[in-house]
Design an enzyme around this catalytic site. Structure first.
Site, mmCIF file in Angstrom:
data_model
loop_
_atom_site.group_PDB
_atom_site.id
_atom_site.type_symbol
_atom_site.label_atom_id
_atom_site.label_comp_id
_atom_site.label_asym_id
_atom_site.label_seq_id
_atom_site.Cartn_x
_atom_site.Cartn_y
_atom_site.Cartn_z
ATOM 1 N N PRO A 84 13.039 93.269 88.646
ATOM 2 C CA PRO A 84 12.802 92.951 87.225
ATOM 3 C C PRO A 84 12.037 94.058 86.529
ATOM 4 C CG PRO A 84 12.480 90.993 88.554
ATOM 5 C CD PRO A 84 12.711 92.131 89.525
ATOM 6 N N CYS A 85 12.592 94.513 85.402
ATOM 7 C CA CYS A 85 12.070 95.733 84.780
ATOM 8 C C CYS A 85 11.155 95.478 83.600
ATOM 9 C CB CYS A 85 13.239 96.616 84.330
ATOM 10 S SG CYS A 85 14.369 95.787 83.187
ATOM 11 N N GLN A 86 10.916 94.214 83.236
ATOM 12 C CA GLN A 86 10.119 93.932 82.045
ATOM 13 C C GLN A 86 8.749 94.618 82.040
ATOM 14 O OE1 GLN A 86 11.836 91.720 83.733
ATOM 15 N NE2 GLN A 86 13.111 90.548 82.330
ATOM 16 N N PHE A 145 7.946 97.464 82.876
ATOM 17 C CA PHE A 145 8.044 98.891 82.579
ATOM 18 C C PHE A 145 8.735 99.187 81.255
ATOM 19 C CE2 PHE A 145 8.736 98.139 87.182
ATOM 20 C CZ PHE A 145 7.481 98.526 87.622
#
Length: 346
Positions: A79-81, A83
Site C-alpha cells: 500500500p502506497c498511501q 508515500f
C-alpha cells in the site's frame, strides 16, 4: 523451465492479471482485504489467501510454490498511501511504511530467484527504500529500478510509478518503452465507444457502467466545464467559496473535464466523483463511471469486480480499482522477467 509467481498485497488482481497475461503462472495472491477475493479469484487462475502479509511466514510462501518450480518469483505493491504526494503534504499517518520492510524480510527468508515491486515514485526518497535496496544487495540480487510514465507502456493515464526488478541470476531491467507521445492511448481510444450515460444512471447491459448522481449545482458546473479547463471557466455565482479565497485560487486540479485525445489523469480511489479531480467525462455531464475507471486502469471489459447478487458498494469498488496496479503495467513487468530469463539460455 517452470516459472511460478506469488503476488503479495494482491488486491483485486491487477498485477496478477498482467503478469499472467505475459505467460507467467501466478500461483496465489495474498491480501488483508477479504472483499477482494471475489474479483481476484473470478478473473485469475490463482488462489486468494486472505491474510495480513505481516502475519505470513516464509515457509507458508515456500509451500505455495510447486515442488518442480525452477524459478520462483515474489512480487507485490505494498500500500502506497504513506508515500503519496498528497498524504505527505497533508501529514497523513504512515502506519503502512513498515510493509516495505516486511516485504524485504520475506525476500531475505524466502530467497526467490526474481523480485518485482511497483509503487509510487515518492518511495525512492524514503529511507525504507534505501534499506530495501541494501538488503537486496546483501542477499545476492542484481537490481534496477526506474520511474515510469505509464503512457509509455500502454496505460492511458498520466500515472507515474516506480518499478523495481531484481534477479539472483544476472542484471535485469525493464523492457523498452512501447509508445511515444504521438502514439499514446487516449481517453477516446479506451472509453469512446461506451454507451451514453446520464448523471446517476445505470446501464442495464453493464451494471458497472454507472455514474454517481450530481446535484443541481454540480450539473451547472460541469455544463460550464470545458475539456482540460478549470473552475475558472464557470460563472462567478457557481464557484466554490474556497476558490474565491487567495489560498484556493491556485488549486485547479478538481472539477475538471478530461480531454478525449489525451491520456486520462491518474485514476485515484475516488475517480467516480466529479469534485475529486479531473474526472468529468469529456462531453457528457457526469463523472466517470466505474466501468470507465476500470478500463482506464486497463482491466479487461469482462473483468468481474463484484458479485451481482450482493449489495453494491461504490466506495469500496472505487478503492479497489483505484488502488490496483494497472494490468498493462503488470504485463510489462511479466514481459521484462521473461525477456530476462530467455537471456539466461543464450
Amino acid at each position: 523451465m517452470k516459472v511460478a509467481a506469488i503476488d503479495l498485497f494482491c488486491g483485486i488482481g491487477g498485477l496478477t492479471k498482467g503478469v499472467s497475461n505475459s505467460g507467467i503462472k501466478v500461483i496465489a495472491g495474498i491480501d488483508i482485504d477479504s472483499e477482494s477475493q471475489f474479483a481476484y479469484e473470478s478473473n485469475n487462475d490463482a488462489c486468494f489467501i486472505n491474510k495480513d502479509v505481516t502475519k505470513v511466514t516464509a515457509q507458508e510462501i515456500l509451500d505455495l510454490y510447486p515442488a518442480d518450480t525452477d524459478v520462483k518469483i515474489l512480487m507485490g505493491c505494498a500500500p502506497c498511501q504513506p508515500f503519496s504526494t498528497y498524504n505527505q503534504k497533508n501529514g497523513k499517518n504512515r502506519k503502512n511504511v513498515d510493509l516495505i520492510g516486511y516485504f524485504s524480510k520475506l525476500i531475505a527468508d524466502v530467497q526467490p530467484h526474481i523480485v518485482a515491486m511497483e509503487n509510487v515514485p515518492q518511495l525512492s526518497k524514503e529511507k525504507v527504500f534505501e534499506s530495501f535496496l541494501e538488503a537486496l544487495s546483501q542477499n545476492g540480487y542484481e537490481y534496477t529500478w526506474e520511474k515510469v510514465f505509464s503512457p509509455d507502456y500502454g496505460v492511458p493515464q498520466t500515472r507515474h510509478r516506480l518499478i523495481l526488478l531484481a534477479s539472483k541470476f544476472s542484471k535485469i531491467s525493464l523492457i523498452p518503452k512501447k509508445y511515444t507521445e504521438e502514439s499514446y492511448l487516449t481517453v477516446r481510444d479506451i472509453i469512446g465507444n461506451l454507451p451514453f450515460l446520464n448523471s446517476g444512471e445505470i446501464n442495464r447491459g453493464d451494471l458497472l457502467h454507472r455514474s454517481v448522481k450530481l446535484n443541481e449545482k454540480n450539473i451547472n458546473r460541469i455544463m460550464q466545464s470545458v475539456p482540460g479547463g478549470t473552475w475558472r471557466d464557470w460563472d462567478e455565482d457557481i464557484r466554490l467559496e474556497c476558490h474565491k479565497k487567495d489560498s484556493g485560487k491556485s488549486y485547479d486540479a478538481v472539477y475538471g473535464r478530461m480531454r478525449w485525445d489525451k491520456p486520462a489523469p491518474t485514476i485515484t480511489t475516488k475517480f467516480y466523483g466529479y469534485g475529486n479531480g479531473r474526472f468529468g467525462h469529456p462531453d457528457q455531464n457526469r463523472a466517470l463511471s466505474y466501468r470507465e475507471g476500470a478500463l482506464l486502469q486497463t482491466f479487461p471489459i469482462d473483468y468481474k469486480f463484484y458479485d451481482v447478487s450482493s449489495k453494491f458498494s461504490g466506495k469500496k469498488l472505487g478503492i479497489q480499482i483505484g488502488n490496483a496496479v494497472p494490468v498493462k503495467l503488470g504485463e510489462v513487468i511479466g514481459e521484462s522477467i521473461i525477456t530476462h530469463l530467455l537471456t539466461l539460455n543464450n
